[in-house]
Motif scaffolding. Sequence first.
Motif: not given
Length: 464
Positions: A264, A271-272, A295
């Motif tokens: 990502t 998202d990353d 994450n």
Amino acid sequence: MLNRLLTVFACAFLMVCPMIVCPMTVTSVQAQSDSQTDYGWYTEGDDFSPTRRVRISVANRLDIPLENQPVVVDRRSLPVQDAKERWINLVDPNLPSRPEPTIEELEASSGYLRRKETNGQAITLQLDDLDKDGVWDEIFFLTDLEAGETRDFFIYIEPYERGLFEHRVHAAIGNYGRHTVPFWESETMGWKLWYPHEVDLHGKREPMLTAYAEYSTNQSGYYMPWELGTDIMVVAQTFGAGGMCLFENPDDPEHPARASHSPTREMGLFDDTRYSYDVVFNGPLRSRIRVSTMNWDSGQGFYELEQDYTAVAHKDWSTVEVNFSKFLPRKDNIMFGAGIRQMMQEYRSVQKGGMVISMGKNLELRIPDEDIGDEGLNVSWQGLALVVSDKYNPDYVAIDNWNGNHLFRIPVTADLSYEYMIAGGWSQGEANNNEEEFIEYMETEALKYNNPPVLEIHGYESRE
């Protein structure tokens, strides 16, 4: 009445906590009857004559002398724990007592300078609150030990005002190069995270603290004034001067998972992988940066972790502690990892057990900037090193991917944590500035890293 309560508390503590293992120490607690000694009681000036103390012993298990050896005392191992930070003084009864300072010395350093001492010398110490709950967790200090020597110290517990400790390390978070960057340094070597997981290295030409000048002025580390040293690391896609990874497929070491190289990485903020930074403590003897990684979806697992980067006074190395809070691999047989890049222009590497050293010659550390008539920066020699403690059973592997790196695969631990040491040297530094000296230095530091002194806590003493 107070002494009786403290004695009862100490005895109860000894019954439930016979052994505590601390970072870089092995701590045991003995009965109070063993605490009585012939050492006289420390005094300082006309108004400081403490009445409570705890004796500790530090034993060098090696047949080599230890200079500026880090020692950690866990507060939970002490028979008296409810002591405020400014109540704690550390005295080496083997050192000569300081005389009364001169008027000139007092004028230069203020009335907080220590006065005439008896029965030993107070030494610099640091109390650190690791979990930031308002209660200090560790006493940290440095000492010299002869080969095989056991040395006694006293922790005196009494409210006290005087004492000035010069900072030999520094840590801070800077807005640097248009993004948040953590810095940590000793007077001999500096580190920063331009990339969130791969360490940059800053070389010192003489002992000094330089990070503040770099992040506060936002000068490029390559273009700082000569006397402040320079960046001596090209990180790019590599592991740089040190980085962690996961071997989700240990049979394919060329492709370890890296938080900053996730699937990502080209996507947006949500998202990353994400990172946050904090200063855990800042001197005078050790400074620590904490990086929280959140994450991280590698495509084969989901992870979150904290990394603590610690600089220690007088050392060319930093330790890195890795602690996972979420560890959800989608496959079995996953392994931890740690690595450094193959040094630019690498001509030799040395690998012994959990230590690897990479060295390069005639390095162009800065590409010439033709716009300003720059001639670049070249150094004749530079070395990088990584040490993983033998207790983790590290397995060495070299990879060609990401411009070439030296890595260790490490079996996953029960508590999902591990630690390693990173270090550097260069030809323009004052020490460890050539192949022979740097290898000798790292072999010695690796030996010490694997054989920390034994710390013994003795009982509580009172003369009230």
